[in-house]
Scaffold this active site. Structure first.
Site, PDB file in Angstrom:
ATOM      1  N   ASP A 538      -0.090   7.714 -48.783  1.00  0.00           N
ATOM      2  CA  ASP A 538      -0.285   7.381 -47.282  1.00  0.00           C
ATOM      3  C   ASP A 538      -1.291   8.326 -46.901  1.00  0.00           C
ATOM      4  O   ASP A 538      -2.104   8.815 -47.589  1.00  0.00           O
ATOM      5  CB  ASP A 538       0.945   8.247 -46.678  1.00  0.00           C
ATOM      6  CG  ASP A 538       1.272   8.238 -45.282  1.00  0.00           C
ATOM      7  OD1 ASP A 538       0.602   7.538 -44.629  1.00  0.00           O
ATOM      8  OD2 ASP A 538       2.064   8.903 -44.706  1.00  0.00           O
ATOM      9  N   ASP A 614       3.048   3.703 -38.056  1.00  0.00           N
ATOM     10  CA  ASP A 614       3.995   4.286 -37.556  1.00  0.00           C
ATOM     11  C   ASP A 614       4.255   3.584 -35.999  1.00  0.00           C
ATOM     12  O   ASP A 614       3.553   3.761 -34.812  1.00  0.00           O
ATOM     13  CB  ASP A 614       3.380   5.576 -37.010  1.00  0.00           C
ATOM     14  CG  ASP A 614       3.182   6.614 -38.154  1.00  0.00           C
ATOM     15  OD1 ASP A 614       3.597   5.995 -39.442  1.00  0.00           O
ATOM     16  OD2 ASP A 614       2.538   7.662 -38.127  1.00  0.00           O
TER      17      ASP A 614
HETATM   18  C1  NOJ Z   1       2.569   8.967 -41.653  1.00  0.00           C
HETATM   19  C2  NOJ Z   1       3.243   7.795 -42.383  1.00  0.00           C
HETATM   20  O1  NOJ Z   1       2.828   6.775 -41.347  1.00  0.00           O
HETATM   21  C3  NOJ Z   1       4.719   7.772 -41.772  1.00  0.00           C
HETATM   22  O2  NOJ Z   1       5.320   6.811 -42.342  1.00  0.00           O
HETATM   23  C4  NOJ Z   1       5.180   9.217 -42.846  1.00  0.00           C
HETATM   24  O3  NOJ Z   1       6.350   9.418 -42.713  1.00  0.00           O
HETATM   25  C5  NOJ Z   1       4.442  10.443 -42.386  1.00  0.00           C
HETATM   26  N1  NOJ Z   1       3.120  10.292 -42.566  1.00  0.00           N
HETATM   27  C6  NOJ Z   1       4.918  11.606 -43.196  1.00  0.00           C
HETATM   28  O4  NOJ Z   1       4.677  11.512 -44.489  1.00  0.00           O
END
Ligand code: NOJ
Length: 949
Positions: A538, A614
């Site tokens: 990520d 997100d």
């Molecule tokens: C950003 C990511 O897009 C999300 O899916 C993840 O839960 C958070 N970072 C925390 O790692």
């Protein structure tokens, strides 16, 4: 008492808020507009100046005829110098003619002050493109060179002003520098630079010479509190590319925008900003916007009734693309198109990149599938994933400890919901030091993983690219000592803020750093992992909380002394590739890796899956998941999905159920939730939503054989699993922009419900063949829109007449448990009562398929006879035979014939040894026939089933 991770995050967010540098809510002002990005502004101004001059404008770029070199036999290319007459500067141009209707156009500065970044191709292309000489050259026109590629295709290079036309059947379909916006900013010193001046009228009417607005950003630019020192000055490249006679262009992911891309200047309903490609972590990103997101693929396809064509602008620096649509009268070349009196729309695009060289591929189709094959033959086809990866994934930020993980796992079984993978977000680590486990929460990860493994299930653990700067962290210590981090221009490690606090970022542009990174995934290095652990990568845009636009300053330095500016969009691809390679090679015999990456660039399809980041748990975001994943597929990156049922916020049960129903038909299917949301594992919702969600999950599992076959097809051809309607029905103009319904493969049409309290919807049924309801088998003999029922428990989905779709119907807890389950063949008849389809099977995890260890079966129903043949028969390798033997016990347990209007007199199974009457039942109300347990093999095609009507 030390703070918990959760408390630390909150303190951290609070701190950043106080210092005012983190996007803690969607803040458009955190991201540049075109006019805040110097080169974009300069090139838009260049275009405006040209447009303002109208016919008086002449592009200063011309081919130097004396330098023209044609080399057809051996290398199939043209080279020439191009002169910018205004600046007295020379550039090199090379046109290379490639196999499969593809042409490459490259331009670089001749004798630049210092080399321009041209190391992108090695990371983007899978192999050197294969040249194919044109059939002939025509030099009879003074100002033109015409290359005749074949009977229907030509390329015409106009020498002055330079312009390149790609013709199909004597009509130009793509024109480079049509409007003369080609602008290659040569490298220069500040001292030698002569600023462009214009006359400005003062209030008192006097004229004054002032610097052109384009001069403002040549040598330094500021954005908010950041100053980009731009030591190399201006170095952008821009070109306008017209798609003549095309009203629709697609692709260039990733944007939360429409499938058919919108105009960005003028026009009704147009955006005011160009589409941007600059990988960034946009918090609570806006919908219906050309803003850049986590990934960038500069590949665009145009489609019209008779033709699809595409271009790949292979440049990984920040890029903006303006799109306008004009009517034929404004474009002389569109006049060549023979569309009778009909008005012809041309889509004119303007591509602007901050640095590097011009390296462009043109694909002449003729179909959208051909364009994708042409593109993926260069950048690689999507990797064939392990079977489990296409099942359902259960994620949350965060499953808090080992007990929690095992309880969730247990609950899925209790509620008889299938799933394959449970995920761990960042909280499993010690202070976000990846490759470590917080043993207070996860005392025995191996035992936990074994427990999952016993049920055929997997674990995914997150590993981000930011490395905490902490002396007690061996990964940091090595990287620090060996100088593996991206460097500051003044020397020393670049530092920034991310989840762990002060961090540095490995320089994945350095091959030895990649090797080191890969080694970290070995089981003895990433202690606490075993074979059923896979990786989530990520924040690799890279996301840097205190950087400009939440990312890295462009002046930072990579291996080879290249500024980050040159390769920003490549960073995520490189870290994805290294992570994937690390997972692939951690076992003695490499296994297909599963890695999910948030950031991507052209070629990322070779390394695993991505997702749309997100999103919000709201209805609009559910609807947006469709154009986003479809555009990604059109960008060659089809293994994509959206967080189900939305990352931020708490979805109501109806949205949750509708989102699960949709996710079933999207390639990557993962439930995920933000740390501040309420728990929402699908078994937690009340009835009837729980049963509806269970039914959705089971539908996904029943369709796994079909999905897996589609992944195999994508791996062979580049054709996405989830397809826009126009890809399957390229002649039906009314669906060219359709994005609220789509095809899964060529056989299933889906129309998700994306609005609240909806019980019916209008579905467009294309083609002349019937469609069949996925649940009731009810035939639909209709072409065009029809209103259908869509009560909460039903997602409108249809089999296409003329296709055979394999399913596995037995509810199991995971895909592994289905490995030897029998099949059901859904035979959806077309108007002539024919149908066909394929099934691909292999061991679902190894690379043995490369040596032929797989079965690929083609089923045909024709004139009342069902047969099959082995598509792998040719190479009936020892592996294929062994695999067929292993699978020979796997039988077809049910056949469903849809669209048969009579009941047969008898149905017989014929083999070499016997003839057997098969039992059947006919359902007149829906014209379907069901045959129970014909017990034929799906891999040994030594049988025939005869239907006597
Ligand atoms: C950003 C990511 O897009 C999300 O899916 C993840 O839960 C958070 N970072 C925390 O790692």
């Amino acid at each position: 008492m030390p703070f918990s991770s959760r408390q630390r995050i909150h303190l951290y967010l609070l701190g950043l808020l106080l210092f005012g540098s983190l996007a803690s809510a969607m803040k458009t002002e955190d991201f540049k507009t075109c006019s805040q990005s110097g080169f974009c502004q300069r090139n838009r101004l260049y275009a405006d100046d040209a447009a303002a001059l109208g016919d008086a404008f002449r592009s200063p770029y011309a081919v130097d005829a004396d330098s023209l070199h044609l080399s057809l036999e051996d290398t199939a290319h043209i080279t020439a110098d191009i002169i910018n007459k205004n600046a007295d500067k020379r550039f090199t141009m090379a046109l290379t003619f490639l196999q499969d209707n593809t042409v490459r156009v490259q331009m670089n500065e001749k004798d630049p002050l210092h080399p321009r970044f041209d190391a992108h191709a090695a990371h983007t292309l899978v192999k050197a493109p294969v040249a194919q000489a044109p059939q002939a050259v025509d030099r009879t026109q003074d100002n033109q060179v015409t290359m005749i590629l074949d009977a229907s295709r030509k390329v015409i290079v106009t020498l002055e002003p330079v312009k390149v036309d790609f013709l199909v059947n004597d009509a130009s379909v793509i024109t480079l520098n049509d409007r003369g916006f080609f602008n290659f900013e040569h490298l220069r010193t500040k001292e030698s630079h002569k600023p462009k001046m214009i006359q400005q009228q003062n209030d008192d009417g006097t004229l004054e010479d002032v610097q052109h607005a384009a001069e403002d950003t040549m040598w330094e630019e500021t954005f908010k509190s950041w100053t980009d020192p731009k030591p190399n000055g201006p170095e952008s490249i821009a070109l306008d590319i017209s798609f003549n006679g095309f009203s629709h262009v697609y692709g260039i992911p990733e944007h939360a925008s429409t499938l058919s891309l919108k105009e960005t200047r003028g026009g009704d309903n147009a955006y005011t900003e160009p589409y941007r490609l600059y990988n960034t972590d946009v918090f609570e990103y806006a919908l219906d916007s050309p803003t850049s997101l986590y990934g960038a693929i500069p590949f665009m396809t145009a489609h019209r009734k008779d033709l699809s064509a595409g271009i790949f602008w292979m440049n990984p620096s920040e890029t903006w693309i303006d799109i306008v649509k004009t009517k034929s009268s404004k474009n002389s070349l569109a006049k060549l198109l023979d569309f009778g009196k009909k008005e012809v729309t041309t889509t004119q695009t303007h591509w602007m990149s901050e640095a590097g060289v011009l390296d462009l591929f043109v694909f002449l189709g003729p179909t959208a599938k051909d364009v994708l094959r042409q593109y993926t033959s260069l950048t690689g086809t999507p990797a064939l994933p392990q079977q489990f990866a296409i099942g359902y994934h259960q994620c949350r930020w965060n499953y808090i400890n080992q007990k929690d993980v095992l309880e969730v796992d247990q609950k899925f079984d209790e509620f008889e919901m299938p799933y394959d993978v449970i995920w761990l977000d960042i909280e499993y680590t010690v202070e976000k030091k990846y490759f470590t486990w917080d043993n207070t929460k996860f005392p025995d990860p191996i035992a936990m993983e074994k427990q999952l493994d016993d049920k055929g299930r997997q674990l995914v653990a997150i590993v981000d690219p930011h490395i905490k700067r902490a002396d007690d962290f061996p990964v940091f210590e090595v990287a620090n000592k060996d100088h593996y981090f991206v460097q500051k221009p003044t020397g020393g490690d670049y530092e920034g803020w991310c989840w762990p606090g002060q961090s540095s970022w490995p320089d994945f542009f350095d091959p030895k750093v990649c090797q080191w990174w890969q080694s970290l995934f070995a089981f003895d290095k990433f202690v606490g992992t075993r074979e059923n652990v896979h990786i989530w990568h990520d924040m690799n845009e890279p996301s840097i909380f205190n950087g400009p636009e939440i990312t890295m300053q462009k002046e930072m330095i990579h291996h080879g002394n290249w500024e980050h500016r040159n390769l920003h969009n490549l960073y995520g691809l490189l870290s994805f590739a290294a992570t994937s390679e690390g997972v692939r090679t951690r076992t003695k015999v490499p296994k297909r890796p599963f890695v999910l990456s948030r950031s991507f660039y052209a070629g990322a399809q070779r390394y695993g899956a991505v997702w749309t980041g997100d999103n919000m748990a709201d209805w609009d975001s559910l609807a947006m998941s469709m154009p986003m994943i479809l555009s990604s597929g059109l960008g060659g990156m089809p293994f994509n999905g959206a967080d189900v049922p939305g990352f931020f916020g708490n979805p109501g049960p109806e949205l949750l159920a509708r989102w699960y129903q949709t996710g079933v038909f999207q390639p990557f299917f993962r439930g995920h939730a933000h740390i501040d949301t309420k728990r929402r594992e699908p078994y937690l919702v009340d009835e009837p939503y729980r049963s509806i969600t269970r039914k959705a999950l089971r539908t996904r599992y029943a369709l796994l054989p079909y999905w897996y076959t589609l992944f195999y097809d994508a791996f062979k051809t580049g054709t996405p699993m989830m397809r826009p309607m126009f890809m399957e029905f390229p002649q039906e103009e009314q669906i060219f922009a359709m994005e609220d319904q789509f095809m899964v493969g060529d056989s299933i049409l889906v129309k998700p419900i994306t609005t609240e309290q909806t019980t019916s919807t209008d579905v467009y049924f294309p083609g002349e063949q019937p469609w069949y309801d996925l649940e009731t088998y009810q035939p639909i003999y209709h072409h065009g829109y029809r209103t259908v029922d869509a009560p909460l428990e039903k997602i409108p989905a249809y089999y296409r007449g003329g296709r055979i779709i394999p399913r596995r119907e037995r509810p199991r807890r995971s895909s592994a448990a289905m490995a030897l389950d029998p099949f059901t063949l859904m035979i959806a008849l077309d108007k002539k009562s024919n149908a066909e389809g394929t099934l691909y099977l292999d061991d679902g995890e190894s690379y043995d398929y490369e040596a032929g260890t797989f079965a690929h079966t083609h089923f045909v129903y024709n004139k009342g006879i069902l047969t099959c043949d082995s598509l792998h028969a040719d190479g009936a390798s020892a592996g294929a035979q062994a695999f067929a033997k292993k699978m020979s016990s796997v039988r077809v347990e049910r056949l469903v014939l849809m669209g048969t209007h009579r009941q047969p007199n008898r149905v017989q199974l014929l083999t070499k040894q016997t003839t057997l009457d098969l039992a059947f039942s006919y359902h007149e109300a829906v014209s379907s026939l069901e045959i129970r347990d014909p017990a034929v093999s799906v891999v040994e095609c030594d049988w025939t089933i005869r239907f006597d009507f």
